[in-house]
Design a protein around this motif. Structure first.
Motif, PDB file in Angstrom:
ATOM      1  N   ILE A  12       0.769  -1.183  -0.045  1.00 49.80           N
ATOM      2  CA  ILE A  12      -0.201   0.050   0.176  1.00 49.80           C
ATOM      3  C   ILE A  12       0.756   1.220  -0.107  1.00 49.80           C
ATOM      4  N   PHE A  13       1.900   1.203   0.688  1.00 49.46           N
ATOM      5  CA  PHE A  13       2.786   2.129   0.796  1.00 49.46           C
ATOM      6  C   PHE A  13       3.908   2.378  -0.540  1.00 49.46           C
ATOM      7  N   ALA A  14       3.974   1.366  -1.250  1.00 51.88           N
ATOM      8  CA  ALA A  14       4.712   1.129  -2.232  1.00 51.88           C
ATOM      9  C   ALA A  14       4.057   1.930  -3.480  1.00 51.88           C
ATOM     10  N   VAL A  15       2.634   2.091  -3.231  1.00 53.34           N
ATOM     11  CA  VAL A  15       1.840   2.795  -4.126  1.00 53.34           C
ATOM     12  C   VAL A  15       1.367   4.165  -3.562  1.00 53.34           C
ATOM     13  N   TYR A  16       1.074   4.289  -2.551  1.00 51.88           N
ATOM     14  CA  TYR A  16       0.715   5.504  -1.954  1.00 51.88           C
ATOM     15  C   TYR A  16       1.808   6.617  -1.990  1.00 51.88           C
ATOM     16  N   THR A  17       2.965   6.021  -1.542  1.00 48.52           N
ATOM     17  CA  THR A  17       3.863   7.211  -1.663  1.00 48.52           C
ATOM     18  C   THR A  17       4.153   7.652  -3.183  1.00 48.52           C
ATOM     19  N   PHE A  18       3.984   6.876  -4.147  1.00 51.72           N
ATOM     20  CA  PHE A  18       4.618   7.248  -5.427  1.00 51.72           C
ATOM     21  C   PHE A  18       3.177   7.818  -6.372  1.00 51.72           C
ATOM     22  N   ILE A  19       1.950   8.102  -5.620  1.00 48.64           N
ATOM     23  CA  ILE A  19       0.758   8.482  -6.569  1.00 48.64           C
ATOM     24  C   ILE A  19       1.114   9.610  -7.397  1.00 48.64           C
ATOM     25  N   GLY A  20       1.840  10.761  -6.761  1.00 50.27           N
ATOM     26  CA  GLY A  20       2.252  11.878  -7.702  1.00 50.27           C
ATOM     27  C   GLY A  20       2.947  11.333  -8.849  1.00 50.27           C
ATOM     28  N   ASP A  25       4.485  11.667 -14.070  1.00 48.84           N
ATOM     29  CA  ASP A  25       5.586  11.143 -14.885  1.00 48.84           C
ATOM     30  C   ASP A  25       5.307   9.805 -15.420  1.00 48.84           C
ATOM     31  N   ALA A  26       4.410   8.951 -15.085  1.00 46.11           N
ATOM     32  CA  ALA A  26       4.160   7.651 -15.757  1.00 46.11           C
ATOM     33  C   ALA A  26       2.955   7.934 -16.819  1.00 46.11           C
ATOM     34  N   ALA A  27       1.862   8.697 -16.119  1.00 46.27           N
ATOM     35  CA  ALA A  27       0.745   8.952 -17.072  1.00 46.27           C
ATOM     36  C   ALA A  27       0.946  10.294 -17.947  1.00 46.27           C
ATOM     37  N   LEU A  80       1.750  -2.906 -15.226  1.00 48.88           N
ATOM     38  CA  LEU A  80       1.643  -3.157 -16.933  1.00 48.88           C
ATOM     39  C   LEU A  80       0.805  -2.035 -17.536  1.00 48.88           C
ATOM     40  N   ALA A  81      -0.093  -1.421 -16.845  1.00 48.08           N
ATOM     41  CA  ALA A  81      -0.605  -0.258 -17.789  1.00 48.08           C
ATOM     42  C   ALA A  81      -1.001   0.829 -16.900  1.00 48.08           C
ATOM     43  N   GLY A  82      -0.278   1.319 -15.907  1.00 51.68           N
ATOM     44  CA  GLY A  82      -0.783   2.180 -15.090  1.00 51.68           C
ATOM     45  C   GLY A  82      -0.378   3.523 -15.547  1.00 51.68           C
ATOM     46  N   ASP A  83       0.150   3.744 -16.715  1.00 52.17           N
ATOM     47  CA  ASP A  83       0.477   4.813 -17.409  1.00 52.17           C
ATOM     48  C   ASP A  83      -1.032   5.263 -18.282  1.00 52.17           C
ATOM     49  N   ASN A  84      -1.926   4.733 -18.171  1.00 50.84           N
ATOM     50  CA  ASN A  84      -3.276   5.139 -18.661  1.00 50.84           C
ATOM     51  C   ASN A  84      -4.095   5.326 -17.300  1.00 50.84           C
ATOM     52  N   GLY A 149      11.687   3.392 -13.602  1.00 48.63           N
ATOM     53  CA  GLY A 149      10.610   4.133 -13.932  1.00 48.63           C
ATOM     54  C   GLY A 149       9.476   4.294 -12.497  1.00 48.63           C
ATOM     55  N   PRO A 150       8.661   5.397 -12.607  1.00 51.62           N
ATOM     56  CA  PRO A 150       7.995   5.501 -11.598  1.00 51.62           C
ATOM     57  C   PRO A 150       6.891   4.277 -11.175  1.00 51.62           C
TER      58      PRO A 150
END
Length: 184
Positions: A12-20, A25-27, A80-84, A149-150
């Protein structure tokens, strides 16, 4: 059980910390969407905690196993597809929901190990969640620092949560299901 919580909840923190960075950057979207992404994540957490609390009292194994397994699937989708954003936003909701679905089950398990010391077990649960915070954020930072990458942070979370789930299945779940209850 504390190790199961610290490892498993770390994603959860590997995601939450990097939502920005996921959003910008990714999307490749404007920072104005970051608060919306955070709100989506928070709504997922609220929904998961509500449902997880109901399940934990009757089926603690189910809450933890389903929560951890569900987040593993969502982490793969983000990786795999979080840039969308059409994929990212529902997955952010889902990660918040599935992890918070598991947390009440962890508390019920811990309290069951020491029913006469519920405050101590609650403190251990919070300690495990704090450790999870540092593990998830550090794991994500390592993957970004490696130049992956992010979205690579989710793979660090995946490994940590998979380790927590495996540890639970081979230790706690097997041990508690092997206990035979003798009628009084």
């Amino acid at each position: 059980m504390v190790a199961v919580a610290a490892l498993g909840i770390s994603s959860i923190f590997a995601v939450y910390t990097f939502i920005g960075p996921f959003v910008t950057d990714a999307a490749g979207r404007e920072p104005v969407l970051i608060p919306i992404a955070l709100a989506v994540f928070g709504l997922g957490m609220a929904a998961g905690n509500h449902l997880g609390g109901r399940v934990a009292d009757q089926h603690p194994d189910r809450g933890l196993i389903h929560g951890y397994a569900g987040v593993l699937v969502l982490l793969v989708l983000i990786g795999l597809a979080g840039d969308n954003l059409v994929v990212l936003f529902p997955c952010l909701f889902g990660v918040g929901a599935t992890m918070m679905y598991a947390i009440p089950a962890i508390q019920v398990r811990l309290t069951g190990f020491a029913p006469d010391a519920p405050t101590l077990m609650g403190a251990l649960n919070l300690a495990a969640l704090n450790l999870a915070n540092s593990l998830g954020a550090a794991g994500g930072a390592l993957t970004i620092g490696a130049g992956w990458g992010p979205l690579s942070t989710v793979w660090a979370g995946f490994v940590l949560t998979a380790a927590g789930l495996l540890l639970y299945v081979v230790t706690v779940a097997r041990r508690t299901s092997a206990v035979v209850k003798v009628p009084a």
